[in-house]
Design a protein around this motif. Structure first.
Motif, PDB file in Angstrom:
ATOM      1  N   ALA A  37     -13.675   2.094  -7.483  1.00  0.00           N
ATOM      2  CA  ALA A  37     -12.337   2.540  -7.517  1.00  0.00           C
ATOM      3  C   ALA A  37     -12.367   3.041  -6.161  1.00  0.00           C
ATOM      4  O   ALA A  37     -11.463   4.105  -5.869  1.00  0.00           O
ATOM      5  CB  ALA A  37     -12.070   3.628  -8.448  1.00  0.00           C
TER       6      ALA A  37
ATOM      7  N   ALA B   2      -0.719   6.361 -10.017  1.00  0.00           N
ATOM      8  CA  ALA B   2      -0.041   5.204 -10.710  1.00  0.00           C
ATOM      9  C   ALA B   2      -1.137   4.142 -11.325  1.00  0.00           C
ATOM     10  O   ALA B   2      -0.409   3.389 -11.824  1.00  0.00           O
ATOM     11  CB  ALA B   2       0.506   4.630  -9.326  1.00  0.00           C
ATOM     12  N   ALA B   3      -2.431   4.306 -11.075  1.00  0.00           N
ATOM     13  CA  ALA B   3      -3.365   3.434 -11.803  1.00  0.00           C
ATOM     14  C   ALA B   3      -3.778   3.955 -13.197  1.00  0.00           C
ATOM     15  O   ALA B   3      -4.638   3.388 -13.767  1.00  0.00           O
ATOM     16  CB  ALA B   3      -4.529   3.210 -10.820  1.00  0.00           C
TER      17      ALA B   3
ATOM     18  N   PRO C  99      -6.802  -0.124  -1.859  1.00  0.00           N
ATOM     19  CA  PRO C  99      -8.038  -0.116  -2.578  1.00  0.00           C
ATOM     20  C   PRO C  99      -9.079  -0.970  -1.934  1.00  0.00           C
ATOM     21  O   PRO C  99      -8.623  -1.801  -1.309  1.00  0.00           O
ATOM     22  CB  PRO C  99      -7.512  -0.942  -4.150  1.00  0.00           C
TER      23      PRO C  99
ATOM     24  N   CYS D 139     -14.618   4.668 -11.357  1.00  0.00           N
ATOM     25  CA  CYS D 139     -13.851   5.179 -12.462  1.00  0.00           C
ATOM     26  C   CYS D 139     -14.022   4.573 -13.885  1.00  0.00           C
ATOM     27  O   CYS D 139     -14.876   3.522 -14.150  1.00  0.00           O
ATOM     28  CB  CYS D 139     -12.285   4.606 -12.129  1.00  0.00           C
TER      29      CYS D 139
ATOM     30  N   CYS E  76       0.743  -0.998   0.054  1.00  0.00           N
ATOM     31  CA  CYS E  76       0.033   0.089   0.094  1.00  0.00           C
ATOM     32  C   CYS E  76       0.825   1.203  -0.116  1.00  0.00           C
ATOM     33  O   CYS E  76       2.091   1.123   0.554  1.00  0.00           O
ATOM     34  CB  CYS E  76      -0.794   0.215   1.186  1.00  0.00           C
TER      35      CYS E  76
ATOM     36  N   HIS F  27      -1.844   7.393  -5.774  1.00  0.00           N
ATOM     37  CA  HIS F  27      -2.399   6.179  -5.872  1.00  0.00           C
ATOM     38  C   HIS F  27      -3.247   6.111  -7.152  1.00  0.00           C
ATOM     39  O   HIS F  27      -2.937   5.280  -8.165  1.00  0.00           O
ATOM     40  CB  HIS F  27      -3.507   5.713  -4.844  1.00  0.00           C
ATOM     41  N   TYR F  28      -3.960   7.204  -7.469  1.00  0.00           N
ATOM     42  CA  TYR F  28      -4.763   7.232  -8.972  1.00  0.00           C
ATOM     43  C   TYR F  28      -3.858   7.518  -9.998  1.00  0.00           C
ATOM     44  O   TYR F  28      -4.012   6.761 -11.230  1.00  0.00           O
ATOM     45  CB  TYR F  28      -5.790   8.091  -8.632  1.00  0.00           C
TER      46      TYR F  28
END
Length: 335
Positions: free
Chosen positions: A68, A126-127, A30, A86, A20, A123-124
């Motif tokens: 998401a 990287a996604a 997540p 998302c 994480c 985080h987002y």
């Protein structure tokens, strides 16, 4: 269009810990189904304990949205949750819910929330997400002040992209009824109207569907979905109707959020409007909410076309009961 990347504050340390992300000791994970019980328990203790954020409510339409959602921790304790879905590189604070945003504990401080937004962005990003559409919960739906989120969104360069106008009655200091509402209530008093709980979801949905036809609209929920949610939240989702000689003239679907009652749906026949049956229903429900110790009675928005058009007739009706305006804001945050 080039993406705008906002640097994290210099004091923030970003690292990965057991799969994480972490910023200033705030971890993000997540959401996954095994977190359901902890998520629901956290909501009951949060600043915004609305039952629509419980997974039993959110997941009834899970097949329509790619979840998401995020869960934030300080150590082993949950600090915040972010209900989200998302689509095509954009994160939405959930499109299937009336309200949204970052939901925090009463003990969360401004530095915690700043770190939560920083780790959320990381985080987002990287996604593969490029933006977040953030839907703010109006203040009266919270049990404590909670506007740190819009401050830090502003700091991150988020832009206000939509503003709806909702209507809420302050039951503690309610303005007087308008003359037009008084006149319709007098008409209703001359009839043998009966206001009572409504158990038949199919009958309610049929009346609602008929009422929405003239607006070229259909109910968001199907009869089966309404029945499912009613079964899951029997004390929070309630139907009430007004009858004349056994005929249902008008009905409301109420969401009970604790100190505030919200009219999620309101349906009326033409006859109901003419003889004041809908006014009788609403005034009865408002009085019951007051007697039950509620602080607010919410009618929802009167805006259309993403807030660009204000339905003057609709908002005038709500204002006639003593409701006044409350902004519902949407922000776009480029990652």
């Amino acid at each position: 269009m080039a993406l705008v990347l906002h640097a994290l504050p210099a004091r923030c340390l970003v690292r990965k810990s057991e799969g994480c992300l972490m910023v200033d000791a705030i971890q993000v994970r997540p959401y996954s189904p095994e977190m359901r019980a902890d998520w629901n328990e956290f909501l009951q203790k949060s600043r915004t304990p609305l039952f629509m954020f419980e997974r039993d409510f959110m997941d009834y339409h899970a097949d329509r949205f790619h979840d998401a959602s995020l869960v934030f921790y300080r150590g082993n304790s949950m600090l915040a949750v972010f209900p989200a879905n998302c689509c095509d590189g954009t994160v939405y604070s959930h499109q299937g819910l009336t309200y949204g945003g970052l939901i925090t504990t009463v003990n969360a401080k401004s530095t915690d929330i700043e770190s939560a937004f920083s780790v959320m962005a990381t985080h987002y990003r990287a996604a593969g997400m490029h933006s977040v559409i953030y839907k703010k919960v109006p203040w009266c739906f919270s049990v404590n002040f909670c506007e740190e989120d819009i401050y830090f969104l502003h700091r991150q360069g988020a832009k206000l992209i939509r503003r709806d106008l909702s209507s809420v009655i302050d039951l503690i200091s309610r303005p007087k009824l308008s003359d037009s509402r008084k006149n319709l209530l007098k008409k209703a008093a001359a009839r043998s109207l009966v206001c009572m709980p409504l158990d038949d979801v199919e009958v309610f949905h049929a009346l609602l569907s008929t009422a929405l036809v003239k607006h070229n609209a259909v109910p968001v929920h199907s009869p089966a979905e309404l029945q499912l949610l009613s079964n899951r939240f029997p004390e929070k989702l309630r139907l009430h109707g007004v009858y004349l000689d056994g005929e249902l003239l008008t009905a409301a679907c109420l969401f009970d959020f604790g100190r505030i009652v919200h009219t999620q749906y309101l349906a009326a026949s033409q006859t109901a409007r003419q003889i004041g049956a809908m006014d009788y229903l609403l005034e009865t429900l408002i009085h019951r909410a007051t007697s039950d110790g509620k602080n607010f009675f919410s009618f929802g928005i009167s805006t259309e076309d993403a807030g660009k058009y204000l339905n003057q007739g609709l908002i005038a009706q709500k204002e006639g009961f003593g409701a006044r305006g409350l902004a519902v804001d949407f922000y776009e945050w480029n990652l």
